[in-house]
Design a protein around this motif. Sequence first.
Motif, PDB file in Angstrom:
ATOM      1  N   ILE A 296      30.346 -10.749 -24.180  1.00 15.94           N
ATOM      2  CA  ILE A 296      31.242  -9.655 -23.787  1.00 15.94           C
ATOM      3  C   ILE A 296      30.986  -9.152 -22.368  1.00 15.94           C
ATOM      4  CG2 ILE A 296      31.559  -8.883 -26.166  1.00 15.94           C
ATOM      5  CD1 ILE A 296      29.640  -6.574 -25.578  1.00 15.94           C
ATOM      6  N   ILE A 297      30.039  -9.746 -21.648  1.00 17.51           N
ATOM      7  CA  ILE A 297      29.752  -9.238 -20.306  1.00 17.51           C
ATOM      8  C   ILE A 297      30.861  -9.627 -19.324  1.00 17.51           C
ATOM      9  CG2 ILE A 297      27.268  -9.354 -20.723  1.00 17.51           C
ATOM     10  CD1 ILE A 297      27.215 -11.816 -18.854  1.00 17.51           C
ATOM     11  N   ALA A 298      30.964  -8.860 -18.255  1.00 16.36           N
ATOM     12  CA  ALA A 298      31.795  -9.202 -17.098  1.00 16.36           C
ATOM     13  C   ALA A 298      33.241  -9.547 -17.452  1.00 16.36           C
ATOM     14  CB  ALA A 298      31.153 -10.345 -16.311  1.00 16.36           C
ATOM     15  N   SER A 299      33.855  -8.734 -18.293  1.00 12.05           N
ATOM     16  CA  SER A 299      35.276  -8.946 -18.593  1.00 12.05           C
ATOM     17  C   SER A 299      36.107  -8.725 -17.332  1.00 12.05           C
ATOM     18  CB  SER A 299      35.714  -7.966 -19.687  1.00 12.05           C
ATOM     19  OG  SER A 299      37.121  -7.936 -19.794  1.00 12.05           O
ATOM     20  N   HIS A 300      37.005  -9.677 -17.041  1.00 10.10           N
ATOM     21  CA  HIS A 300      37.864  -9.516 -15.870  1.00 10.10           C
ATOM     22  C   HIS A 300      39.270 -10.003 -16.200  1.00 10.10           C
ATOM     23  CE1 HIS A 300      37.362 -13.848 -14.800  1.00 10.10           C
ATOM     24  NE2 HIS A 300      36.154 -13.667 -15.305  1.00 10.10           N
ATOM     25  N   VAL A 301      40.018 -10.487 -15.211  1.00  9.83           N
ATOM     26  CA  VAL A 301      41.454 -10.688 -15.384  1.00  9.83           C
ATOM     27  C   VAL A 301      41.833 -11.798 -16.367  1.00  9.83           C
ATOM     28  CG1 VAL A 301      42.054  -9.750 -13.142  1.00  9.83           C
ATOM     29  CG2 VAL A 301      41.483 -12.176 -13.336  1.00  9.83           C
ATOM     30  N   ASN A 302      40.866 -12.620 -16.783  1.00  6.57           N
ATOM     31  CA  ASN A 302      41.198 -13.661 -17.768  1.00  6.57           C
ATOM     32  C   ASN A 302      40.917 -13.220 -19.203  1.00  6.57           C
ATOM     33  OD1 ASN A 302      38.426 -13.650 -17.643  1.00  6.57           O
ATOM     34  ND2 ASN A 302      38.184 -15.861 -17.446  1.00  6.57           N
ATOM     35  N   ASP A 303      40.632 -11.933 -19.395  1.00  5.95           N
ATOM     36  CA  ASP A 303      40.334 -11.394 -20.721  1.00  5.95           C
ATOM     37  C   ASP A 303      41.457 -10.460 -21.155  1.00  5.95           C
ATOM     38  OD1 ASP A 303      39.146 -10.450 -23.051  1.00  5.95           O
ATOM     39  OD2 ASP A 303      37.891  -8.997 -21.982  1.00  5.95           O
ATOM     40  N   ALA A 304      41.946 -10.670 -22.379  1.00  7.25           N
ATOM     41  CA  ALA A 304      43.029  -9.819 -22.884  1.00  7.25           C
ATOM     42  C   ALA A 304      42.607  -8.355 -22.953  1.00  7.25           C
ATOM     43  CB  ALA A 304      43.459 -10.308 -24.266  1.00  7.25           C
ATOM     44  N   GLY A 305      41.340  -8.111 -23.255  1.00  6.33           N
ATOM     45  CA  GLY A 305      40.850  -6.739 -23.320  1.00  6.33           C
ATOM     46  C   GLY A 305      40.982  -6.005 -21.997  1.00  6.33           C
TER      47      GLY A 305
ATOM     48  N   MET B  77      31.664  -1.153 -18.272  1.00 11.64           N
ATOM     49  CA  MET B  77      31.299  -0.727 -19.625  1.00 11.64           C
ATOM     50  C   MET B  77      30.947  -1.923 -20.499  1.00 11.64           C
ATOM     51  SD  MET B  77      32.604  -0.658 -22.945  1.00 11.64           S
ATOM     52  CE  MET B  77      34.375  -0.694 -22.845  1.00 11.64           C
ATOM     53  N   GLU B  78      31.774  -2.973 -20.472  1.00  9.81           N
ATOM     54  CA  GLU B  78      31.521  -4.168 -21.258  1.00  9.81           C
ATOM     55  C   GLU B  78      30.202  -4.833 -20.848  1.00  9.81           C
ATOM     56  OE1 GLU B  78      33.447  -4.617 -24.173  1.00  9.81           O
ATOM     57  OE2 GLU B  78      34.238  -6.530 -23.465  1.00  9.81           O
ATOM     58  N   THR B  79      29.932  -4.868 -19.561  1.00  7.13           N
ATOM     59  CA  THR B  79      28.704  -5.500 -19.076  1.00  7.13           C
ATOM     60  C   THR B  79      27.476  -4.721 -19.516  1.00  7.13           C
ATOM     61  OG1 THR B  79      29.902  -6.366 -17.153  1.00  7.13           O
ATOM     62  CG2 THR B  79      27.496  -6.309 -17.013  1.00  7.13           C
ATOM     63  N   ILE B  80      27.523  -3.403 -19.400  1.00  7.76           N
ATOM     64  CA  ILE B  80      26.392  -2.575 -19.840  1.00  7.76           C
ATOM     65  C   ILE B  80      26.159  -2.749 -21.335  1.00  7.76           C
ATOM     66  CG2 ILE B  80      25.587  -0.193 -20.145  1.00  7.76           C
ATOM     67  CD1 ILE B  80      27.170   0.488 -17.561  1.00  7.76           C
ATOM     68  N   LEU B  81      27.232  -2.751 -22.104  1.00 10.73           N
ATOM     69  CA  LEU B  81      27.127  -2.915 -23.547  1.00 10.73           C
ATOM     70  C   LEU B  81      26.538  -4.279 -23.902  1.00 10.73           C
ATOM     71  CD1 LEU B  81      27.767  -1.959 -26.446  1.00 10.73           C
ATOM     72  CD2 LEU B  81      30.083  -2.879 -26.137  1.00 10.73           C
ATOM     73  N   GLY B  82      27.034  -5.340 -23.266  1.00 10.62           N
ATOM     74  CA  GLY B  82      26.547  -6.678 -23.564  1.00 10.62           C
ATOM     75  C   GLY B  82      25.100  -6.884 -23.185  1.00 10.62           C
ATOM     76  N   VAL B  83      24.716  -6.379 -22.014  1.00  6.28           N
ATOM     77  CA  VAL B  83      23.327  -6.529 -21.563  1.00  6.28           C
ATOM     78  C   VAL B  83      22.382  -5.754 -22.471  1.00  6.28           C
ATOM     79  CG1 VAL B  83      21.726  -5.995 -19.695  1.00  6.28           C
ATOM     80  CG2 VAL B  83      23.940  -7.037 -19.170  1.00  6.28           C
ATOM     81  N   THR B  84      22.772  -4.548 -22.842  1.00  6.40           N
ATOM     82  CA  THR B  84      21.935  -3.743 -23.742  1.00  6.40           C
ATOM     83  C   THR B  84      21.742  -4.442 -25.078  1.00  6.40           C
ATOM     84  OG1 THR B  84      22.743  -1.699 -22.721  1.00  6.40           O
ATOM     85  CG2 THR B  84      21.667  -1.512 -24.882  1.00  6.40           C
ATOM     86  N   GLY B  85      22.835  -4.922 -25.670  1.00  7.54           N
ATOM     87  CA  GLY B  85      22.737  -5.640 -26.937  1.00  7.54           C
ATOM     88  C   GLY B  85      21.927  -6.910 -26.815  1.00  7.54           C
ATOM     89  N   GLY B  86      22.116  -7.650 -25.708  1.00 11.17           N
ATOM     90  CA  GLY B  86      21.360  -8.875 -25.501  1.00 11.17           C
ATOM     91  C   GLY B  86      19.866  -8.631 -25.393  1.00 11.17           C
ATOM     92  N   ILE B  87      19.492  -7.584 -24.679  1.00 12.65           N
ATOM     93  CA  ILE B  87      18.063  -7.256 -24.536  1.00 12.65           C
ATOM     94  C   ILE B  87      17.456  -6.895 -25.880  1.00 12.65           C
ATOM     95  CG2 ILE B  87      16.462  -5.545 -23.585  1.00 12.65           C
ATOM     96  CD1 ILE B  87      18.222  -5.495 -21.075  1.00 12.65           C
ATOM     97  N   ILE B  88      18.177  -6.107 -26.665  1.00  9.02           N
ATOM     98  CA  ILE B  88      17.676  -5.742 -27.999  1.00  9.02           C
ATOM     99  C   ILE B  88      17.535  -6.980 -28.883  1.00  9.02           C
ATOM    100  CG2 ILE B  88      18.243  -4.478 -30.128  1.00  9.02           C
ATOM    101  CD1 ILE B  88      19.433  -2.295 -28.305  1.00  9.02           C
ATOM    102  N   GLY B  89      18.504  -7.904 -28.784  1.00  6.75           N
ATOM    103  CA  GLY B  89      18.400  -9.150 -29.533  1.00  6.75           C
ATOM    104  C   GLY B  89      17.178  -9.967 -29.125  1.00  6.75           C
ATOM    105  N   MET B  90      16.885 -10.015 -27.841  1.00  4.00           N
ATOM    106  CA  MET B  90      15.709 -10.742 -27.351  1.00  4.00           C
ATOM    107  C   MET B  90      14.415 -10.101 -27.843  1.00  4.00           C
ATOM    108  SD  MET B  90      16.876 -11.500 -23.413  1.00  4.00           S
ATOM    109  CE  MET B  90      18.611 -11.791 -23.065  1.00  4.00           C
ATOM    110  N   ILE B  91      14.378  -8.779 -27.809  1.00  2.97           N
ATOM    111  CA  ILE B  91      13.180  -8.077 -28.302  1.00  2.97           C
ATOM    112  C   ILE B  91      12.986  -8.350 -29.795  1.00  2.97           C
ATOM    113  CG2 ILE B  91      12.184  -5.800 -28.735  1.00  2.97           C
ATOM    114  CD1 ILE B  91      13.584  -4.848 -26.162  1.00  2.97           C
TER     115      ILE B  91
END
Length: 446
Positions: A395-404, A426-440
């Motif tokens: 979900i990181i870095a959503s841009h013009v090729n994403d319907a959202g 917002m999408e990038t912050i959310l994705g990075v936060t979730g990814g870090i928690i998954g790694m931990i």
Amino acid sequence: MSTATLVLTAAGSVVLLLFLVMKARMHAFVALMLVSVGAGIFSGMPLDKITDTMQKGMGGTLGFLAVVVALGAMFGKILHETGAVDQIAIRMLNTFGEKRSHYAMGAAGFICALPLFFEVAIVLLISIAFAVARRTNDNMVKLVIPLFAGVAAAAAFVLPGPAPMLLASQMHADFGWMILLGLCAAIPGMLIAGPLFGNFIAKRVQFTSPAEDSFPEVPKDKLPSFGFSLSLILFPLILVGLKTIAANFIDKGSRLYQCFEFIGHPFIAILIAVLLTIYGLAYRQGMDKTRVMRICGEALQPAGIILLVIGAGGVFKQVLVDSGVGPALGHSLTGLGLPVALSCFILAGVVRIIQGSATVACLTAVGLIMPVIEPLHYSGAQLAALSICIGGGSIIASHVNDAGFWLFGRFTGATEIETLKTWTMMETILGVTGGIIGMIAFTLLS
């Protein structure tokens, strides 16, 4: 073929997919099928094997997900039509108060999105953000960013959302652990990317709420109670969680264990929830059978389109796996010495940035990483943690090729630059936060 050729095939396939969807304006389903054929041919697969692989990819992906998505669509639509979703959102606003309305919007978006598709949840809840903005005179940015963050967090990390369900099934992760770790990733991510970031960016970007709210409200005298509404949404999650608890505390050969396994399967859990909403809520509110049938039919229409695109993504993923492209790319990445959890995040993130779809990013990342991790025999809990890493990257870095990206701009009236500053961040912050928690979590479970 050499590893370099296979890697170039994968990269070229994704670039071609991006071109077909963005420039040629080809429908995502057709583009995915066409690129899958091309990837199979250029990777050296026998022509008869390409079609067999495509059939395998479509069936393998939808065999599980089609039932869950269809039932989930009906479940969410009935909850909306009966006012259960609206009741939860209203209670959230009353509980938090107007000064903390942005936290209320994040919480409402998160809870109400659990049984709904991302797009459906936004359509149903955006009118609440407009109404709150008019009452509080708040900048719309401060309210819509938490709302979208709450919905996106649920859609990306928490069962029974289609993307988390897809990841859990394809990765063979434990569903109970997937729920637990999904919540651990989604809630902090929603708070940071939603209310906190929304409050920050609202000082720099201004949105104006529309003059009229075109979304009808359910009359207050017809709303079900808050407790009953919340219990309906949580019901399938509880059943799936009970299955995991039973696996740890009940003899696997016992009849009781088999019962928990049965009712805790997502098929049965959501089916029971649908029946409960129909007979325990819709009919009790006076809805006739014809209207309930119409609601269920309407719910399946957008689900069908989503399933076709998901199935086509499964075809693309399967071609990458069977052609050897997936293993080659996966081993190339792991050959860099990156930890497997970080590799999952990066793989999903790269595909997401190139082609836009979070679902396809998840499917592709699974196809690339599974040949690498299967020989390692990770536990269901570890696979759940890796699934969260993939979900974060997707979900990181959503841009013009994403319907959202365009959905956000359409509802808020934001320009492309404003959407990049708000939605994309917002999408990038959310994705990075979730990814870090998954790694931990993966590190702690290893």
